[in-house]
Design an enzyme around this catalytic site. Structure first.
Site, PDB file in Angstrom:
ATOM      1  N   CYS A 148       3.026  -2.640  -2.086  1.00 24.95           N
ATOM      2  CA  CYS A 148       3.015  -1.969  -3.391  1.00 24.95           C
ATOM      3  C   CYS A 148       2.129  -2.723  -4.379  1.00 24.95           C
ATOM      4  O   CYS A 148       1.797  -2.189  -5.434  1.00 24.95           O
ATOM      5  CB  CYS A 148       4.428  -1.817  -3.948  1.00 24.95           C
ATOM      6  SG  CYS A 148       5.258  -3.371  -4.286  1.00 24.95           S
ATOM      7  N   ASP A 162       2.907  -5.284  -6.134  1.00 21.09           N
ATOM      8  CA  ASP A 162       3.637  -5.845  -7.266  1.00 21.09           C
ATOM      9  C   ASP A 162       3.720  -7.375  -7.155  1.00 21.09           C
ATOM     10  O   ASP A 162       3.807  -7.923  -6.066  1.00 21.09           O
ATOM     11  CB  ASP A 162       5.040  -5.246  -7.345  1.00 21.09           C
ATOM     12  CG  ASP A 162       4.984  -3.771  -7.736  1.00 21.09           C
ATOM     13  OD1 ASP A 162       3.888  -3.316  -8.102  1.00 21.09           O
ATOM     14  OD2 ASP A 162       6.017  -3.101  -7.664  1.00 21.09           O
ATOM     15  N   CYS A 218       7.087  -2.608 -10.543  1.00 14.56           N
ATOM     16  CA  CYS A 218       7.878  -1.408 -10.791  1.00 14.56           C
ATOM     17  C   CYS A 218       9.118  -1.734 -11.613  1.00 14.56           C
ATOM     18  O   CYS A 218       9.473  -2.900 -11.802  1.00 14.56           O
ATOM     19  CB  CYS A 218       8.289  -0.778  -9.465  1.00 14.56           C
ATOM     20  SG  CYS A 218       9.581  -1.699  -8.628  1.00 14.56           S
ATOM     21  N   CYS A 254      12.434  -4.573  -3.805  1.00 15.24           N
ATOM     22  CA  CYS A 254      12.020  -5.087  -5.110  1.00 15.24           C
ATOM     23  C   CYS A 254      12.894  -6.280  -5.508  1.00 15.24           C
ATOM     24  O   CYS A 254      12.416  -7.226  -6.127  1.00 15.24           O
ATOM     25  CB  CYS A 254      12.112  -3.994  -6.164  1.00 15.24           C
ATOM     26  SG  CYS A 254      11.444  -2.404  -5.613  1.00 15.24           S
TER      27      CYS A 254
HETATM   28 FE1  FES Z   1       6.985  -2.972  -5.340  1.00 18.34          FE
HETATM   29 FE2  FES Z   1       9.255  -2.378  -6.500  1.00 18.34          FE
HETATM   30  S1  FES Z   1       7.855  -1.017  -5.608  1.00 18.34           S
HETATM   31  S2  FES Z   1       8.406  -4.324  -6.149  1.00 18.34           S
END
Ligand code: FES
Length: 138
Positions: free
Chosen positions: A33, A35, A58, A102
């Protein structure tokens, strides 16, 4: 879909920011993702006296970082090491299954920051000797 606690910690996150003279800094990312979560620790006599985070991610990652920092602020290193992503998710009254990864970022960012502290300070933390954050949580 999201609990009130998740929404609360997402819209009003606690302990956001950075610590300039941090004793330990940990950054982890999720390759899929994209992140990124960064945790700063201030440690005195084995106690986490201050903790801040910056999360480029997110809503669930932001809520997880906020809750995780609240859970270990004022705690000992040993207590912080025991914090699992499941405990973070439970404290938030649950995360949707697709969002559990996450909360893993929060657990690993804290462990990375503790490992960094251990390396910088020379304080040995046995549990983290072989710790390497995983790149991919999906
Ligand atoms: Fe990547 Fe939540 S979608 S940390």
């Amino acid at each position: 879909m999201y609990s009130e606690k998740v929404m609360d910690h997402f819209t009003n996150p606690r302990n956001v920011g950075e610590i300039e003279d941090a004793d330990g800094i940990g950054q982890v990312g999720n390759a899929k993702c994209g992140d990124i979560m960064k945790i700063y620790l201030k440690i005195e006599n084995d106690i986490i006296v201050d903790i801040k985070f910056k999360t480029f991610g997110c809503g669930s990652a932001i809520a997880s970082s906020s809750m995780a920092t609240e859970l270990i602020k004022g705690k000992t290193i040993n207590e912080a090491l025991k914090l699992t992503n499941k405990a973070v998710a439970e404290a938030l009254d649950g995360l949707p299954p697709v969002k559990m990864h996450c909360s893993v970022l929060a657990e690993e960012a804290i462990k990375s920051a503790l490992k960094d502290y251990s390396e910088k300070s020379g304080v040995i933390i046995e549990e983290l000797k072989d710790f390497e954050p995983k790149e991919d949580h999906h």
